[in-house]
Design a protein around this motif. Structure first.
Motif, PDB file in Angstrom:
ATOM      1  N   GLU A   1       1.118  -1.367  -0.062  1.00 36.28           N
ATOM      2  CA  GLU A   1      -0.103   0.010   0.043  1.00 36.28           C
ATOM      3  C   GLU A   1       0.999   1.488  -0.168  1.00 36.28           C
ATOM      4  O   GLU A   1       0.940   2.392  -0.754  1.00 36.28           O
ATOM      5  CB  GLU A   1      -1.011   0.395   1.525  1.00 36.28           C
ATOM      6  N   ILE A   2       1.544   1.299   0.948  1.00 36.15           N
ATOM      7  CA  ILE A   2       2.456   2.101   0.669  1.00 36.15           C
ATOM      8  C   ILE A   2       3.504   3.161  -0.391  1.00 36.15           C
ATOM      9  O   ILE A   2       3.992   3.485  -0.894  1.00 36.15           O
ATOM     10  CB  ILE A   2       4.240   1.906   1.970  1.00 36.15           C
ATOM     11  N   SER A   3       3.814   1.209  -1.121  1.00 32.08           N
ATOM     12  CA  SER A   3       4.945   1.222  -2.378  1.00 32.08           C
ATOM     13  C   SER A   3       3.674   2.370  -3.119  1.00 32.08           C
ATOM     14  O   SER A   3       4.690   2.837  -4.346  1.00 32.08           O
ATOM     15  CB  SER A   3       5.459  -0.418  -2.674  1.00 32.08           C
ATOM     16  N   LEU A   4       2.517   2.026  -3.555  1.00 27.54           N
ATOM     17  CA  LEU A   4       1.467   2.487  -4.388  1.00 27.54           C
ATOM     18  C   LEU A   4       1.703   3.987  -4.011  1.00 27.54           C
ATOM     19  O   LEU A   4       1.428   4.829  -5.439  1.00 27.54           O
ATOM     20  CB  LEU A   4       0.269   1.495  -4.546  1.00 27.54           C
ATOM     21  N   GLN A   5       0.952   4.358  -3.033  1.00 23.16           N
ATOM     22  CA  GLN A   5       0.704   4.997  -2.656  1.00 23.16           C
ATOM     23  C   GLN A   5       2.159   6.621  -2.974  1.00 23.16           C
ATOM     24  O   GLN A   5       1.880   7.806  -3.249  1.00 23.16           O
ATOM     25  CB  GLN A   5       0.594   6.087  -1.368  1.00 23.16           C
ATOM     26  N   GLN A   6       3.561   6.080  -2.856  1.00 25.36           N
ATOM     27  CA  GLN A   6       4.884   6.655  -2.635  1.00 25.36           C
ATOM     28  C   GLN A   6       4.654   6.628  -4.530  1.00 25.36           C
ATOM     29  O   GLN A   6       6.201   7.940  -5.090  1.00 25.36           O
ATOM     30  CB  GLN A   6       5.983   6.412  -2.045  1.00 25.36           C
ATOM     31  N   LEU A   7       4.118   5.927  -5.386  1.00 23.79           N
ATOM     32  CA  LEU A   7       4.206   5.556  -6.662  1.00 23.79           C
ATOM     33  C   LEU A   7       3.078   6.802  -7.689  1.00 23.79           C
ATOM     34  O   LEU A   7       2.855   6.804  -8.932  1.00 23.79           O
ATOM     35  CB  LEU A   7       4.070   4.474  -7.181  1.00 23.79           C
TER      36      LEU A   7
ATOM     37  N   ILE B   1      10.811 -12.798  -2.077  1.00 28.69           N
ATOM     38  CA  ILE B   1      10.220 -12.163  -2.939  1.00 28.69           C
ATOM     39  C   ILE B   1       8.455 -12.064  -3.038  1.00 28.69           C
ATOM     40  O   ILE B   1       8.719 -13.461  -3.662  1.00 28.69           O
ATOM     41  CB  ILE B   1      10.932 -12.000  -4.219  1.00 28.69           C
ATOM     42  N   TRP B   2       8.033 -12.060  -2.899  1.00 27.51           N
ATOM     43  CA  TRP B   2       6.148 -11.876  -3.838  1.00 27.51           C
ATOM     44  C   TRP B   2       6.312 -11.511  -4.706  1.00 27.51           C
ATOM     45  O   TRP B   2       6.583 -10.049  -4.645  1.00 27.51           O
ATOM     46  CB  TRP B   2       5.634 -11.898  -2.434  1.00 27.51           C
ATOM     47  N   TYR B   3       4.912 -11.290  -5.036  1.00 31.75           N
ATOM     48  CA  TYR B   3       3.931 -10.524  -6.383  1.00 31.75           C
ATOM     49  C   TYR B   3       4.302  -9.056  -5.946  1.00 31.75           C
ATOM     50  O   TYR B   3       4.280  -8.601  -6.499  1.00 31.75           O
ATOM     51  CB  TYR B   3       2.706 -10.649  -5.864  1.00 31.75           C
ATOM     52  N   GLY B   4       3.807  -8.317  -4.711  1.00 32.75           N
ATOM     53  CA  GLY B   4       4.275  -7.277  -4.127  1.00 32.75           C
ATOM     54  C   GLY B   4       5.141  -6.487  -3.885  1.00 32.75           C
ATOM     55  O   GLY B   4       5.883  -5.029  -3.393  1.00 32.75           O
ATOM     56  N   SER B   5       6.712  -7.303  -4.367  1.00 30.88           N
ATOM     57  CA  SER B   5       7.937  -6.988  -3.453  1.00 30.88           C
ATOM     58  C   SER B   5       8.057  -5.639  -4.642  1.00 30.88           C
ATOM     59  O   SER B   5       7.476  -5.819  -5.709  1.00 30.88           O
ATOM     60  CB  SER B   5       8.602  -8.196  -3.789  1.00 30.88           C
ATOM     61  N   PRO B   6       8.869  -4.320  -4.691  1.00 34.27           N
ATOM     62  CA  PRO B   6       9.681  -3.561  -5.101  1.00 34.27           C
ATOM     63  C   PRO B   6      10.257  -4.006  -6.062  1.00 34.27           C
ATOM     64  O   PRO B   6      10.005  -3.749  -7.687  1.00 34.27           O
ATOM     65  CB  PRO B   6      10.502  -2.793  -4.152  1.00 34.27           C
ATOM     66  N   GLU B   7      10.721  -4.873  -6.654  1.00 37.24           N
ATOM     67  CA  GLU B   7      11.326  -5.233  -7.501  1.00 37.24           C
ATOM     68  C   GLU B   7      10.365  -6.841  -8.787  1.00 37.24           C
ATOM     69  O   GLU B   7      10.791  -6.937  -9.765  1.00 37.24           O
ATOM     70  CB  GLU B   7      12.169  -7.199  -7.221  1.00 37.24           C
TER      71      GLU B   7
ATOM     72  N   PRO C   1      -3.077   6.756  -5.754  1.00 38.06           N
ATOM     73  CA  PRO C   1      -4.003   6.413  -3.990  1.00 38.06           C
ATOM     74  C   PRO C   1      -4.883   5.060  -3.912  1.00 38.06           C
ATOM     75  O   PRO C   1      -5.060   4.506  -4.198  1.00 38.06           O
ATOM     76  CB  PRO C   1      -5.377   7.531  -4.050  1.00 38.06           C
ATOM     77  N   THR C   2      -4.009   4.911  -2.722  1.00 40.88           N
ATOM     78  CA  THR C   2      -4.805   3.174  -2.374  1.00 40.88           C
ATOM     79  C   THR C   2      -4.833   3.123  -0.621  1.00 40.88           C
ATOM     80  O   THR C   2      -4.679   3.430   0.165  1.00 40.88           O
ATOM     81  CB  THR C   2      -2.870   2.394  -2.427  1.00 40.88           C
ATOM     82  N   LEU C   3      -5.874   2.105  -0.533  1.00 42.58           N
ATOM     83  CA  LEU C   3      -6.177   1.614   0.575  1.00 42.58           C
ATOM     84  C   LEU C   3      -6.465   0.109   0.709  1.00 42.58           C
ATOM     85  O   LEU C   3      -6.846  -0.358  -0.806  1.00 42.58           O
ATOM     86  CB  LEU C   3      -8.158   2.042   0.237  1.00 42.58           C
ATOM     87  N   THR C   4      -6.504  -0.333   1.359  1.00 41.36           N
ATOM     88  CA  THR C   4      -6.918  -2.230   1.710  1.00 41.36           C
ATOM     89  C   THR C   4      -7.751  -2.097   2.226  1.00 41.36           C
ATOM     90  O   THR C   4      -7.989  -0.965   3.388  1.00 41.36           O
ATOM     91  CB  THR C   4      -5.366  -2.538   2.609  1.00 41.36           C
ATOM     92  N   VAL C   5      -8.544  -3.265   1.984  1.00 38.74           N
ATOM     93  CA  VAL C   5      -9.752  -3.602   3.057  1.00 38.74           C
ATOM     94  C   VAL C   5      -9.751  -3.533   4.525  1.00 38.74           C
ATOM     95  O   VAL C   5      -8.603  -4.596   4.515  1.00 38.74           O
ATOM     96  CB  VAL C   5     -10.131  -4.429   2.221  1.00 38.74           C
ATOM     97  N   PRO C   6      -9.841  -3.248   5.703  1.00 40.67           N
ATOM     98  CA  PRO C   6      -9.057  -3.550   6.498  1.00 40.67           C
ATOM     99  C   PRO C   6      -9.658  -4.440   7.388  1.00 40.67           C
ATOM    100  O   PRO C   6     -10.168  -4.265   8.787  1.00 40.67           O
ATOM    101  CB  PRO C   6      -9.881  -1.962   7.220  1.00 40.67           C
TER     102      PRO C   6
ATOM    103  N   PHE D   1       6.768  -5.758  -8.825  1.00 41.38           N
ATOM    104  CA  PHE D   1       5.505  -4.862  -9.283  1.00 41.38           C
ATOM    105  C   PHE D   1       5.425  -3.825  -9.888  1.00 41.38           C
ATOM    106  O   PHE D   1       4.170  -4.136 -10.551  1.00 41.38           O
ATOM    107  CB  PHE D   1       5.373  -3.524  -8.014  1.00 41.38           C
ATOM    108  N   PRO D   2       6.103  -3.502 -10.055  1.00 45.36           N
ATOM    109  CA  PRO D   2       6.497  -2.806 -12.296  1.00 45.36           C
ATOM    110  C   PRO D   2       6.159  -3.681 -13.206  1.00 45.36           C
ATOM    111  O   PRO D   2       5.268  -3.315 -13.730  1.00 45.36           O
ATOM    112  CB  PRO D   2       8.161  -2.685 -11.956  1.00 45.36           C
ATOM    113  N   ILE D   3       6.056  -5.102 -12.932  1.00 46.97           N
ATOM    114  CA  ILE D   3       5.479  -5.929 -14.111  1.00 46.97           C
ATOM    115  C   ILE D   3       3.961  -5.357 -13.944  1.00 46.97           C
ATOM    116  O   ILE D   3       3.485  -5.700 -15.261  1.00 46.97           O
ATOM    117  CB  ILE D   3       5.464  -8.017 -13.848  1.00 46.97           C
ATOM    118  N   TRP D   4       3.513  -5.697 -12.948  1.00 51.94           N
ATOM    119  CA  TRP D   4       1.804  -6.005 -13.354  1.00 51.94           C
ATOM    120  C   TRP D   4       1.353  -4.564 -13.308  1.00 51.94           C
ATOM    121  O   TRP D   4       0.242  -3.822 -13.335  1.00 51.94           O
ATOM    122  CB  TRP D   4       1.277  -6.982 -12.283  1.00 51.94           C
TER     123      TRP D   4
END
Length: 225
Positions: free
Chosen positions: A22-28, A209-215, A31-36, A217-220
């Motif tokens: 979520e933080i990574s997306l916001q920094q890029l 590394i998982w799908y949301g890792s910075p390495e 605007p991002t929210l996670t279902v709480p 994320f750019p792919i998707w």
């Protein structure tokens, strides 16, 4: 315009696990929210029971994002079960006593390691509903992007047993590639933009590394634009 993005957690997972993404997306600039969700929120859904409590929180988060960012649509990122839960949310068929009919509100649905099919009897109750009513990339107005991981080959030997068992339970074949939990064959949908990423593990709590890792994320992440 950059649309707000909603992260939908995987089964039995809490929102806190997705905070780094979520933080990574916001920094890029997204605007991002996670279902709480909290882990205990999943308890009423165990055993194949309806996932209505999760859908209710998803709907509340979408409405919050639309209002907060003065938007007419959002993007959804569904991790694992969050992907097929999102497909129910898009739909216009009654699910229990609810009709969500949210597809006009969603521009893009990205699923990460989602098992879109399953042989497991409890999971099949919900997945059969999804795949019978909304097969493949069902709504033409929604862009479906399905991301699979090619990391662990399922084998009946040390180091491969967990993947083998999970793959077999999901797609009926253990000797295949996947992210350690979800096989590639189950993570893709007919008619979607289907991607395979090497070297990603299934969960944000997995080591490495998982799908949301910075390495990775750019792919998707490009599909959020």
């Amino acid at each position: 315009m950059t649309l707000p993005t909603i992260i939908v957690p995987g089964y039995l997972e809490s929102a806190i696990a997705y905070r780094p993404l979520e933080i990574s997306l916001q920094q890029l600039g997204f605007p991002t929210l996670t279902v709480p969700l909290r882990r205990r929120d999943w308890i009423p859904t165990i055993g194949g029971r309806p996932i209505t409590p999760i859908l209710q929180q998803l709907d509340q988060t979408v409405k919050q994002a639309l209002q907060e960012y003065n938007a007419t649509q959002v993007n959804l990122i569904g991790h694992s079960a969050g992907g097929w839960i999102s497909r129910i949310y898009l739909g216009e068929q009654p699910y229990g006593t609810n009709i969500w009919n949210a597809h006009p509100l969603v521009a893009t649905l990205i699923t990460l390691g989602t098992p879109h099919t399953s042989q497991e009897r409890w999971t099949r109750k919900n997945l059969d509903f999804v795949n019978l009513n909304y097969p493949g990339a069902f709504y033409p107005s929604v862009r479906y992007v399905c991301v699979a991981g090619k990391t662990i080959f399922g084998e009946r030997r040390r180091g491969g047993w967990l993947a083998y068992s999970s793959y077999q339970l999901t797609c009926g074949q253990g000797n295949t590639w996947g992210d350690g939990i979800t096989p590639i064959a189950a993570a893709h949908l007919a008619g979607a933009e289907n991607l395979v990423i090497e070297g990603v593990r299934h969960s944000p709590r997995s080591p490495g590394i998982w799908y949301g890792s910075p390495e990775k994320f750019p792919i998707w992440g490009q599909f959020l634009v």
